[in-house]
Design a protein around this motif. Structure first.
Motif, mmCIF file in Angstrom:
data_model
loop_
_atom_site.group_PDB
_atom_site.id
_atom_site.type_symbol
_atom_site.label_atom_id
_atom_site.label_comp_id
_atom_site.label_asym_id
_atom_site.label_seq_id
_atom_site.Cartn_x
_atom_site.Cartn_y
_atom_site.Cartn_z
ATOM 1 N N UNK A 232 43.373 53.170 43.595
ATOM 2 C CA UNK A 232 43.338 52.109 42.584
ATOM 3 C C UNK A 232 44.228 50.937 42.990
ATOM 4 N N UNK A 233 45.418 51.235 43.493
ATOM 5 C CA UNK A 233 46.310 50.159 43.935
ATOM 6 C C UNK A 233 45.738 49.429 45.141
ATOM 7 N N UNK A 234 45.039 50.160 46.013
ATOM 8 C CA UNK A 234 44.406 49.529 47.173
ATOM 9 C C UNK A 234 43.356 48.521 46.731
ATOM 10 N N UNK A 235 42.515 48.895 45.768
ATOM 11 C CA UNK A 235 41.478 47.990 45.286
ATOM 12 C C UNK A 235 42.088 46.776 44.596
ATOM 13 N N UNK A 236 43.142 47.009 43.842
ATOM 14 C CA UNK A 236 43.788 45.909 43.110
ATOM 15 C C UNK A 236 44.382 44.891 44.086
ATOM 16 N N UNK A 237 45.092 45.366 45.095
ATOM 17 C CA UNK A 237 45.708 44.459 46.059
ATOM 18 C C UNK A 237 44.645 43.778 46.924
ATOM 19 N N UNK A 238 43.589 44.497 47.246
ATOM 20 C CA UNK A 238 42.491 43.899 48.016
ATOM 21 C C UNK A 238 41.923 42.684 47.283
ATOM 22 N N UNK A 239 41.646 42.843 46.011
ATOM 23 C CA UNK A 239 41.086 41.730 45.244
ATOM 24 C C UNK A 239 42.059 40.553 45.178
ATOM 25 N N UNK A 240 43.333 40.846 45.052
ATOM 26 C CA UNK A 240 44.324 39.788 44.840
ATOM 27 C C UNK A 240 44.722 39.080 46.131
#
Length: 313
Positions: A232-240
């Motif tokens: 979940x943190x990987x996806x969040x940082x990827x988007x940002x």
């Protein structure tokens, strides 16, 4: 017999297995080494020659080299097709494995981590030069670890996912074409001495790397629990943070890795990914190695599920 237009699941999986077992070919037989030598000999550095001439020459080398690489891939596939299904798959897998670099990537990551654990910065820099082209002098251990983690993520896309994906969609010719362009970009693209001569290679590599970079980010997010991280943190940082890098593609897998591992990745004077994360440690390089290994295996499965025009199931 007419060769298929794509590589089947068995070829992709066997190619990754061959690379894992044997590593890259010896330098005199390595197609990527020869690609790099050709580019180095033929692409002109910026200098007194007219700018238009340097630009056109670099574009011609990129186009001709890419065409020759694709043609060589087609010849191998055509010859392999005469050996029957099993023989063709084996030959294509061995050929495709020479365009991958997973084992070399993971081994280099482990060596950097071990050197940092031993507080041997000189050894860490030596091993890092197999992975990155940036200036490493004067970097503290957290930035050396950061460079290793970034390179593991970026090279997952460039040296593993992209060749597998292009092979699935267009067979050995497409994989060889991609590898030539990517090698040309690594040699002369976006570098101060080759701003014109390397422009065509850099731009074409950006185009060919669009899909693999984004797929690699998804694979990192799916695989990062293998390194003790958070999908979940990987996806969040990827988007940002994916747009924070100068490259339009490298930021995708690197941002996913930064968020997934909860670390701050920084190239001094250029970009910061996951700025709220903690500084990188040697253990994080080991975690990135585990993530890349798992993501590479997953890449075979994902690429095999993609519909391949005129190819094999």
């Amino acid at each position: 017999m007419r060769p298929a237009l794509s590589c089947g699941a068995g070829v992709l999986g066997l190619a990754l297995a061959v690379d894992a077992a044997l590593g890259e070919p010896p330098e005199p037989l390595h197609p990527v080494v020869w690609m790099g030598r050709v580019v180095g000999l033929l692409v002109p550095e910026d200098g007194p020659a007219p700018p238009r001439g340097r630009l056109l020459r670099g574009a011609a080398v990129t186009a001709a080299g890419g065409a020759l690489a694709a043609g060589a891939g087609a010849l191998v596939s055509r010859a392999a097709a005469r050996l029957g299904p099993a023989g063709a798959a084996a030959v294509e897998a061995v050929a495709l494995s020479s365009l991958l670099a997973l084992r070399t990537l993971l081994d280099a990551g482990r060596r950097v981590a071990a050197a940092l654990e031993a507080d041997d910065r000189d050894a860490a820099r030596t091993h890092l030069r197999w992975l990155v082209g940036r200036d490493l002098d004067g970097l503290a251990p957290p930035l050396l670890a950061s460079a290793a983690v970034e390179s593991l993520a970026e090279n997952l896309s460039d040296s593993v996912v992209a060749p597998l994906l292009h092979a699935r969609l267009g067979g050995l010719p497409a994989a060889a074409l991609y590898r030539f362009v990517n090698t040309a970009d690594a040699s002369v693209g976006y570098r101060d001495r080759f701003r014109l001569g390397g422009r065509a290679a850099a731009r074409l590599d950006d185009v060919l790397g669009l899909m693999p970079a984004r797929l690699s980010a998804l694979l990192v997010a799916a695989a990062v629990p293998a390194g003790g991280g958070s999908a979940r943190a990987a996806l969040r940082c990827w988007r940002r943070d994916h747009g924070a890098t100068a490259s339009p593609n490298a930021g995708h897998p690197m941002a996913a890795m930064a968020g997934g591992l909860g670390v701050r990745l920084e190239k001094r004077g250029h970009h910061v990914l996951n700025g709220g994360g903690r500084p990188c440690r040697p253990a994080d390089v080991h975690r990135a190695v585990a993530t890349v290994r798992a993501a590479a295996v997953a890449a075979v499965g994902v690429c095999s599920l993609l519909p391949a025009p005129g190819g094999r199931p």
